[in-house]
Design an enzyme around this catalytic site. Structure first.
Site, PDB file in Angstrom:
ATOM      1  N   ASP A 174      -5.637   6.531  21.407  1.00 45.68           N
ATOM      2  CA  ASP A 174      -6.060   6.860  19.749  1.00 45.68           C
ATOM      3  C   ASP A 174      -7.155   6.050  19.520  1.00 45.68           C
ATOM      4  O   ASP A 174      -8.130   6.632  18.574  1.00 45.68           O
ATOM      5  CB  ASP A 174      -4.653   6.526  18.968  1.00 45.68           C
ATOM      6  CG  ASP A 174      -3.600   7.342  19.380  1.00 45.68           C
ATOM      7  OD1 ASP A 174      -3.725   8.280  20.101  1.00 45.68           O
ATOM      8  OD2 ASP A 174      -2.457   6.847  19.048  1.00 45.68           O
ATOM      9  N   HIS A 201       1.330  10.929  26.853  1.00 45.41           N
ATOM     10  CA  HIS A 201       2.065   9.791  27.479  1.00 45.41           C
ATOM     11  C   HIS A 201       1.548   9.456  28.634  1.00 45.41           C
ATOM     12  O   HIS A 201       2.068   9.164  29.751  1.00 45.41           O
ATOM     13  CB  HIS A 201       3.585   9.946  27.449  1.00 45.41           C
ATOM     14  CG  HIS A 201       4.238   9.792  26.262  1.00 45.41           C
ATOM     15  ND1 HIS A 201       4.768   8.736  25.852  1.00 45.41           N
ATOM     16  CD2 HIS A 201       4.205  10.861  24.860  1.00 45.41           C
ATOM     17  CE1 HIS A 201       5.205   8.840  24.458  1.00 45.41           C
ATOM     18  NE2 HIS A 201       4.745  10.181  24.024  1.00 45.41           N
TER      19      HIS A 201
HETATM   20  C1  GLA Z   1       0.869   7.578  20.562  1.00 41.62           C
HETATM   21  C2  GLA Z   1       0.162   6.243  21.150  1.00 41.62           C
HETATM   22  C3  GLA Z   1      -0.886   6.902  22.334  1.00 41.62           C
HETATM   23  C4  GLA Z   1      -0.214   7.644  23.484  1.00 41.62           C
HETATM   24  C5  GLA Z   1       0.541   8.837  22.903  1.00 41.62           C
HETATM   25  C6  GLA Z   1       1.147   9.701  23.650  1.00 41.62           C
HETATM   26  O1  GLA Z   1      -0.169   8.393  20.141  1.00 41.62           O
HETATM   27  O2  GLA Z   1      -0.463   5.583  20.272  1.00 41.62           O
HETATM   28  O3  GLA Z   1      -1.587   5.576  22.975  1.00 41.62           O
HETATM   29  O4  GLA Z   1       0.496   7.221  24.297  1.00 41.62           O
HETATM   30  O5  GLA Z   1       1.454   8.378  21.561  1.00 41.62           O
HETATM   31  O6  GLA Z   1       0.262  10.666  24.448  1.00 41.62           O
END
Ligand code: GLA
Length: 387
Positions: free
Chosen positions: A175, A37
């Site tokens: 991601d 996050h």
């Molecule tokens: C999800 C979101 C990412 C990131 C994570 C927490 O995977 O897609 O962008 O914010 O949560 O780190």
């Protein structure tokens, strides 16, 4: 991913569409080692790619038609017109590939249609970025087929836009960048502000260690609103502190910043997580670069406590994995990904893996939870053409 898998996906494409695909591409799921996050706060993250991939067989079309088929869904071929694609806040599987086509076209890239057959081994709803794998594999295929000349980080940005605007999920950039840019044997140290990156060698097996992924089988969903609430809270914190993003609050100034937030208790907790988490990423990078890999364990545990107590996005199953693994001798453990379910990671000596796995499985059974899925994660390759 084996040649046999690529061959099978190509063969199914040929059955569906009557001619061989022009190529086959793969993009991986990810786990995040540390930096949770932080990505929508312009901070640091450190994911690595899983061996599990989304695989796409794709051919170009010039008649404006986009045909999509997924081996995992088992439904008929879906036919769309690229000119009609528009943001739809739709979370069905076709929204991810069609959203990428929309984002590419909206950015001025001439994508005139395609035939697509997809198959993925990335578990969905497990916090392992199955959606990003799907987006990135399509983006890379179209980048190659239409000779768009975009780099990995540029594809990641477009995929994030597809997910934010077209699908309607307010995710950060981690991601998609992980799927596009990770390298085998490495973790990706990424600065999400400018997407500058460093590949950090991360070969645990060579040092007698293992990293386990424990999928709690609790399905997480970003759409439920909790993710958006945390994000909005972080933005409020940045605004109250007069900075562009929480990344701009130096760790050394954290106490003063928290004081300035006065009785905004909820925002204080979010800010404390993000600022300390950025510092933890930097600490992990320093430890790995100095060869002190085992010492990252306690930092992972601190990260979990911060996500559980300050960010408040853990759940009983994730906490049980972490507590049980640590009690059975793990070097470190924490939840990974967006939270509210999904997966945890466990860093362990190779020799301790069987005992830890057994304890976690027994603890889940004793608590009456669905049996977890445990597998070993080896840092694997990012998105690539496989045929
Ligand atoms: C999800 C979101 C990412 C990131 C994570 C927490 O995977 O897609 O962008 O914010 O949560 O780190």
């Amino acid at each position: 991913m084996s040649e046999a898998v690529a061959g099978a996906v190509a063969e199914r494409f040929t059955q569906l569409y009557g001619s061989e695909p022009e190529g086959v591409w793969a993009a991986p799921g990810r786990v995040n080692l540390i930096g949770e996050h932080t990505d929508y706060n312009d901070g640091f993250v450190m994911p690595f790619a899983l061996p599990h991939t989304a695989v796409a067989a794709v051919s170009r079309r010039e008649d404006g038609v986009l045909r999509l088929h997924s081996a995992d869904i088992g439904a008929d071929v879906v036919e769309l017109r690229v000119a009609d694609l528009a943001p739809q806040s739709d979370r069905s599987w076709t929204a991810y590939p069609s959203g990428v086509v929309w984002a590419l076209r909206e950015a001025g890239h001439e994508v005139t249609g395609a035939d697509v057959h997809l198959a993925s081994t990335v578990p969905s709803g497990a916090g392992l970025s199955s959606s990003a794998a799907l987006e990135v594999v399509i983006a890379l295929a179209l980048n190659d087929l239409f000779s768009l000349g975009l780099r990995g980080w540029q594809l990641a940005r477009l995929c994030q836009r597809a997910e934010n605007v077209y699908v309607g999920a307010p995710v950060g950039i981690m991601d998609q960048t992980a799927a596009a840019c990770c390298e085998a044997g490495h973790a990706l140290f990424l600065d999400t502000r400018d997407l500058s990156q460093r590949q950090i060698p991360f070969d645990l097996a060579a040092e007698g260690m293992r990293l386990l992924v424990v999928d709690t089988q609790v399905k997480h969903s970003h759409s439920e609103g909790e993710y958006g609430k945390r994000r909005a809270g972080c933005e409020k914190g940045a605004a109250l502190l007069g900075v562009d993003a929480l990344r701009d609050v130096p760790y050394a100034d954290l106490d003063a910043a928290l004081e300035r937030l006065g009785d905004e208790e909820e925002v204080r907790r979010l800010v404390r997580h993000v600022v300390t988490e950025d510092e933890r990423v930097e600490r992990v990078v320093a430890l790995l670069e100095s060869g002190d890999t085992r010492a990252i364990g306690p930092v992972l545990v601190e990260g979990h406590a911060s996500l559980r107590d300050d960010f408040r996005i853990s759940c009983p199953e994730l906490d049980l994995v972490v507590d049980t693994a640590l009690a059975s001798g793990a070097l470190g453990a924490r939840m990974t990904g967006g939270g509210f379910g999904g997966s945890a990671i466990v860093l362990a000596e190779e020799s301790d893996v069987p005992a830890i796995t057994k304890s976690v499985e027994e603890a889940f059974a004793a608590a009456g939870f669905t049996a977890p899925r445990v597998f070993e994660a080896v840092p694997s390759a990012g998105a690539r053409r496989v045929r």
